[in-house]
Scaffold this motif. Sequence first.
Motif, PDB file in Angstrom:
ATOM      1  N   ALA A  81      46.124   0.122 -30.154  1.00 48.94           N
ATOM      2  CA  ALA A  81      45.215  -0.424 -29.143  1.00 48.94           C
ATOM      3  C   ALA A  81      43.820  -0.616 -29.728  1.00 48.94           C
ATOM      4  O   ALA A  81      43.420   0.062 -30.685  1.00 48.94           O
ATOM      5  N   GLY A  82      43.073  -1.536 -29.142  1.00 46.29           N
ATOM      6  CA  GLY A  82      41.706  -1.790 -29.585  1.00 46.29           C
ATOM      7  C   GLY A  82      40.735  -0.848 -28.903  1.00 46.29           C
ATOM      8  O   GLY A  82      40.003  -1.249 -27.987  1.00 46.29           O
ATOM      9  N   ASP A  83      40.717   0.393 -29.326  1.00 47.17           N
ATOM     10  CA  ASP A  83      39.908   1.437 -28.690  1.00 47.17           C
ATOM     11  C   ASP A  83      38.516   1.479 -29.336  1.00 47.17           C
ATOM     12  O   ASP A  83      38.315   2.121 -30.369  1.00 47.17           O
ATOM     13  N   PHE A  84      37.563   0.813 -28.711  1.00 48.78           N
ATOM     14  CA  PHE A  84      36.210   0.760 -29.268  1.00 48.78           C
ATOM     15  C   PHE A  84      35.594   2.150 -29.355  1.00 48.78           C
ATOM     16  O   PHE A  84      34.944   2.486 -30.355  1.00 48.78           O
ATOM     17  N   ALA A  85      35.792   2.969 -28.331  1.00 49.68           N
ATOM     18  CA  ALA A  85      35.189   4.297 -28.319  1.00 49.68           C
ATOM     19  C   ALA A  85      35.710   5.152 -29.467  1.00 49.68           C
ATOM     20  O   ALA A  85      34.953   5.889 -30.106  1.00 49.68           O
ATOM     21  N   ALA A  86      37.014   5.061 -29.752  1.00 47.90           N
ATOM     22  CA  ALA A  86      37.590   5.866 -30.826  1.00 47.90           C
ATOM     23  C   ALA A  86      37.107   5.401 -32.194  1.00 47.90           C
ATOM     24  O   ALA A  86      36.944   6.212 -33.113  1.00 47.90           O
ATOM     25  N   ILE A  87      36.877   4.100 -32.343  1.00 51.17           N
ATOM     26  CA  ILE A  87      36.507   3.545 -33.649  1.00 51.17           C
ATOM     27  C   ILE A  87      34.997   3.548 -33.866  1.00 51.17           C
ATOM     28  O   ILE A  87      34.509   3.913 -34.942  1.00 51.17           O
ATOM     29  N   CYS A  88      34.235   3.141 -32.849  1.00 54.23           N
ATOM     30  CA  CYS A  88      32.782   3.005 -33.001  1.00 54.23           C
ATOM     31  C   CYS A  88      31.989   4.055 -32.240  1.00 54.23           C
ATOM     32  O   CYS A  88      30.757   4.114 -32.389  1.00 54.23           O
ATOM     33  N   GLY A  89      32.664   4.874 -31.434  1.00 52.66           N
ATOM     34  CA  GLY A  89      31.947   5.864 -30.638  1.00 52.66           C
ATOM     35  C   GLY A  89      31.049   6.782 -31.447  1.00 52.66           C
ATOM     36  O   GLY A  89      29.897   7.031 -31.070  1.00 52.66           O
ATOM     37  N   GLN A 179      49.315   5.204 -35.119  1.00 49.28           N
ATOM     38  CA  GLN A 179      48.019   5.866 -35.023  1.00 49.28           C
ATOM     39  C   GLN A 179      47.095   5.290 -36.090  1.00 49.28           C
ATOM     40  O   GLN A 179      47.454   5.232 -37.262  1.00 49.28           O
ATOM     41  N   LEU A 180      45.928   4.842 -35.690  1.00 49.68           N
ATOM     42  CA  LEU A 180      44.982   4.274 -36.643  1.00 49.68           C
ATOM     43  C   LEU A 180      44.364   5.351 -37.521  1.00 49.68           C
ATOM     44  O   LEU A 180      44.098   6.467 -37.071  1.00 49.68           O
ATOM     45  N   GLN A 181      44.126   5.003 -38.771  1.00 53.27           N
ATOM     46  CA  GLN A 181      43.304   5.814 -39.644  1.00 53.27           C
ATOM     47  C   GLN A 181      41.876   5.294 -39.534  1.00 53.27           C
ATOM     48  O   GLN A 181      41.552   4.225 -40.058  1.00 53.27           O
ATOM     49  N   VAL A 182      41.039   6.015 -38.826  1.00 50.75           N
ATOM     50  CA  VAL A 182      39.667   5.567 -38.579  1.00 50.75           C
ATOM     51  C   VAL A 182      38.778   6.037 -39.727  1.00 50.75           C
ATOM     52  O   VAL A 182      38.673   7.239 -39.999  1.00 50.75           O
ATOM     53  N   GLY A 183      38.161   5.088 -40.413  1.00 51.01           N
ATOM     54  CA  GLY A 183      37.309   5.407 -41.555  1.00 51.01           C
ATOM     55  C   GLY A 183      35.840   5.420 -41.181  1.00 51.01           C
ATOM     56  O   GLY A 183      35.465   5.245 -40.017  1.00 51.01           O
ATOM     57  N   ALA A 184      35.008   5.632 -42.179  1.00 54.34           N
ATOM     58  CA  ALA A 184      33.562   5.661 -41.976  1.00 54.34           C
ATOM     59  C   ALA A 184      33.052   4.274 -41.595  1.00 54.34           C
ATOM     60  O   ALA A 184      33.634   3.250 -41.952  1.00 54.34           O
ATOM     61  N   ALA A 185      31.982   4.266 -40.831  1.00 55.30           N
ATOM     62  CA  ALA A 185      31.383   3.003 -40.409  1.00 55.30           C
ATOM     63  C   ALA A 185      30.846   2.245 -41.617  1.00 55.30           C
ATOM     64  O   ALA A 185      30.448   2.828 -42.623  1.00 55.30           O
ATOM     65  N   VAL A 186      30.833   0.930 -41.498  1.00 56.04           N
ATOM     66  CA  VAL A 186      30.349   0.056 -42.561  1.00 56.04           C
ATOM     67  C   VAL A 186      29.064  -0.621 -42.090  1.00 56.04           C
ATOM     68  O   VAL A 186      29.009  -1.154 -40.988  1.00 56.04           O
ATOM     69  N   GLY A 187      28.045  -0.581 -42.928  1.00 58.69           N
ATOM     70  CA  GLY A 187      26.804  -1.280 -42.630  1.00 58.69           C
ATOM     71  C   GLY A 187      25.793  -0.477 -41.851  1.00 58.69           C
ATOM     72  O   GLY A 187      24.664  -0.926 -41.648  1.00 58.69           O
ATOM     73  N   SER A 188      26.139   0.730 -41.414  1.00 54.74           N
ATOM     74  CA  SER A 188      25.215   1.530 -40.616  1.00 54.74           C
ATOM     75  C   SER A 188      24.224   2.251 -41.516  1.00 54.74           C
ATOM     76  O   SER A 188      24.589   2.786 -42.561  1.00 54.74           O
ATOM     77  N   THR A 189      22.965   2.258 -41.101  1.00 52.02           N
ATOM     78  CA  THR A 189      21.935   2.988 -41.841  1.00 52.02           C
ATOM     79  C   THR A 189      21.521   4.260 -41.125  1.00 52.02           C
ATOM     80  O   THR A 189      20.753   5.050 -41.654  1.00 52.02           O
ATOM     81  N   ALA A 190      22.042   4.452 -39.918  1.00 49.34           N
ATOM     82  CA  ALA A 190      21.699   5.645 -39.147  1.00 49.34           C
ATOM     83  C   ALA A 190      22.516   6.831 -39.645  1.00 49.34           C
ATOM     84  O   ALA A 190      23.688   6.694 -39.988  1.00 49.34           O
ATOM     85  N   LYS A 191      21.901   7.990 -39.684  1.00 54.09           N
ATOM     86  CA  LYS A 191      22.595   9.192 -40.113  1.00 54.09           C
ATOM     87  C   LYS A 191      23.239   9.874 -38.912  1.00 54.09           C
ATOM     88  O   LYS A 191      22.667   9.897 -37.827  1.00 54.09           O
TER      89      LYS A 191
END
Length: 236
Positions: A81-89, A179-191
Amino acid sequence: MTAHRTVRLVLSLLAGLLLAGTVTTTAHAEDGYRFWGYYQWTNGQWAFAQKGSEAVVPADGAVEGWRYALGGTKPRVPRAAGDFAAICGPTPAESGKKRVAVVVDPGTPEDAPAGATPKAATGTCVVTDPAATGAKILAAIEPVRIEKGLSCGIGGYPAQGCGEPVKNIKVPATDAPVQLQVGAAVGSTAKPATDNPAQTEDSGTPWAGIVIAALVVLVLAGGGVVVARRRASQQG
């Protein structure tokens, strides 16, 4: 519009027409194609993109999907599923940028070309410019092999080939979810919050410095007592 973009758009629309046929309920043999399909998560389900990825500008909070599969009359959507909260939350929003969740599903071993082994499906949060297209967002995650205006390989899979027709394919009635393997965000500069010293449990007080200072005081105090006793004994 460039020639490559025009070709990509036309081929994407043709693929959409191919995949928009009647959905079957049982596996059956047919002629089809092996290719990366492009999808958007809409109203709780995957929908085949009506435009090529270079012509789509996802909004902040959107979920993009890519699925490699043998396709015929039945859509072969990403198996997660396209779970935005799980991937980008876990990724904080940043001013002047957008967050787009991307699901990349290389498909099953049955979908794979001869000798190829698909990797696990992944979910990645991309933090990028608000004007970034679907193509640019995907390229931020993995190298994309482009041939004849089509996205033919993602992250080196498959290593060759691009949308060739396949005779007598067998499309399953349904694909088992993964089950998705959720990796680190790309392009983010926030810690992340846990990386901020001001928010850690013990960061507010320099305990090591205090302990050292206390030891120094004790040593000096002890030395003072010794000196005082010597003076007292000498005077006595």
